[in-house]
Design an enzyme around this catalytic site. Structure first.
Site, mmCIF file in Angstrom:
data_model
loop_
_atom_site.group_PDB
_atom_site.id
_atom_site.type_symbol
_atom_site.label_atom_id
_atom_site.label_comp_id
_atom_site.label_asym_id
_atom_site.label_seq_id
_atom_site.Cartn_x
_atom_site.Cartn_y
_atom_site.Cartn_z
ATOM 1 N N GLY A 48 6.933 36.382 56.929
ATOM 2 C CA GLY A 48 8.193 36.127 57.625
ATOM 3 C C GLY A 48 9.309 35.980 56.614
ATOM 4 C CG ASN A 52 7.957 36.368 52.678
ATOM 5 O OD1 ASN A 52 6.962 35.655 52.708
ATOM 6 N ND2 ASN A 52 7.962 37.589 53.161
ATOM 7 C CG PHE A 116 6.765 42.098 64.613
ATOM 8 C CD1 PHE A 116 6.326 41.284 63.579
ATOM 9 C CD2 PHE A 116 7.847 41.687 65.376
ATOM 10 C CE1 PHE A 116 6.956 40.080 63.305
ATOM 11 C CE2 PHE A 116 8.484 40.484 65.103
ATOM 12 C CZ PHE A 116 8.031 39.679 64.067
ATOM 13 C CD GLN A 168 12.505 42.977 58.868
ATOM 14 O OE1 GLN A 168 13.187 43.074 57.850
ATOM 15 N NE2 GLN A 168 11.436 42.182 58.937
ATOM 16 C CG ASN A 191 16.842 48.402 52.457
ATOM 17 O OD1 ASN A 191 17.612 49.090 53.137
ATOM 18 N ND2 ASN A 191 15.630 48.078 52.900
ATOM 19 C CB THR A 219 18.169 45.812 46.904
ATOM 20 O OG1 THR A 219 17.781 46.051 48.265
ATOM 21 C CG2 THR A 219 18.663 44.374 46.781
ATOM 22 C CG LEU A 220 20.246 50.713 44.491
ATOM 23 C CD1 LEU A 220 21.023 51.303 43.319
ATOM 24 C CD2 LEU A 220 20.602 51.431 45.781
ATOM 25 N N GLY A 224 17.176 49.141 40.578
ATOM 26 C CA GLY A 224 18.054 47.984 40.394
ATOM 27 C C GLY A 224 18.850 47.698 41.651
ATOM 28 C CG ASP A 252 11.790 38.624 52.483
ATOM 29 O OD1 ASP A 252 12.887 39.007 52.929
ATOM 30 O OD2 ASP A 252 10.721 38.752 53.108
#
Length: 300
Positions: A48, A52, A116, A168, A191, A219-220, A224, A252
């Site tokens: 979760g 995290n 889920f 998500q 991301n 974020t990549l 980086g 996370d």
């Protein structure tokens, strides 16, 4: 200083199928699909996003306050959080529901089939955020749709600056709703895939998005991350991992580090650099909460 982390506490049940899904699922028979997979390997992890992120922040010496709703099967998870020194005062239990659970099956080519069950997470909007002297920061991570909307408003009303981390959960919202989140937030982190969706739905470029908040972090993965401030982009270089075992929870882990840096009053670029280091440590272990940080190495 404490940070309230709104999001999920969940159990991840991870199964390994030694064959290939493509060999078991016949494309011309999908209308009568009836398949069974033998999964010799199975493990259950604590997961979760809120759990995290709180784990990462606590590892660094921060003060996480996860705000989540769990079901009647969460006793082990709550005991684990308390044993780690993570407060559960904002974790609400619902007697007649299960805790959110992800059932993930992976084949030999790393293709995944995931089911889920949100369970008690769908009641998360009942929890309420109020101003308190020790609470200085917040984060909206993936949660029940109503909870994400309500908690963003409550953070703003309580004058608690927060990070909007839709993850998500981003597809649940249209462009107008996402623009409103951005208006309320102090920082946004996504991301690269989520970033493109956020940009498409709001009609705002990364440069434009960053002018509405104190900073945007994209974020990549192994490349980086980008930090956008007032329309200007800085590429924060990656940190090479000692081993690549499991990417579960890397995002996370990064966000926990981001919160820690913000708690310390660091510039956003320094926060992101720490996030890259913590993410590189996490990827060398399985699950989202099984890694141990060497603080001397991390802070070097």
């Amino acid at each position: 200083m404490s940070s309230v982390i709104c999001g999920s506490l969940a159990f991840d049940t991870i199964m390994s199928f030694e064959g290939r899904f493509s060999e078991q699922i016949l494309p011309d028979q999908l209308h009568i699909l009836n398949v069974s997979f033998l999964v010799p390997a199975l493990r259950r992890e604590f997961g979760g996003c809120a759990g995290n992120i709180a784990y990462s922040l606590k590892q660094l010496g921060g003060s996480p306050l996860p705000m989540a709703t769990v079901g009647n099967d969460a006793a082990d998870y709550l005991a684990r959080l308390r044993a780690q020194g993570i407060s559960t005062e904002f974790v609400r239990e619902v007697d007649d529901l299960y805790t959110a659970q992800a059932m993930i099956m992976t084949d030999r080519d790393n293709n995944q089939i995931t089911a889920f069950h949100p369970g008690a997470m769908m009641q998360a909007h009942v929890s309420h955020i109020e101003a308190r002297p020790d609470i200085k920061l917040g984060m909206i991570s993936p949660d029940g749709r109503d909870a994400m909307l309500v908690h963003a408003e409550q953070f703003k009303a309580a004058n608690i600056p927060f990070v909007f981390d839709p993850g998500q959960g981003l597809p649940m919202f249209d462009g107008r709703e996402l623009a409103h989140f951005i208006k309320l937030a102090s920082w946004v982190t996504v991301n690269d895939y989520e970033g493109r969706m956020l940009s498409d739905r709001t009609g705002l470029s990364y440069a434009e998005l960053s002018r509405h908040v104190q900073g945007l972090v994209v974020t990549l993965g192994a490349e980086g991350c980008e930090v956008w401030i007032e329309g200007e982009k800085t590429l924060v270089p990656p940190v090479k991992a000692e081993a690549v075992i499991d990417p579960t929870g890397c995002g996370d882990a990064f966000r926990g580090a981001l919160l820690f840096g913000l708690e310390q009053g660091w510039p956003l670029i320094r926060c992101a650099a720490l996030g890259n280091r913590v993410g590189a440590c996490k990827i060398a272990s399985r699950g989202g909460q099984n890694y141990t940080l060497n603080l001397e190495e991390i802070s070097a």
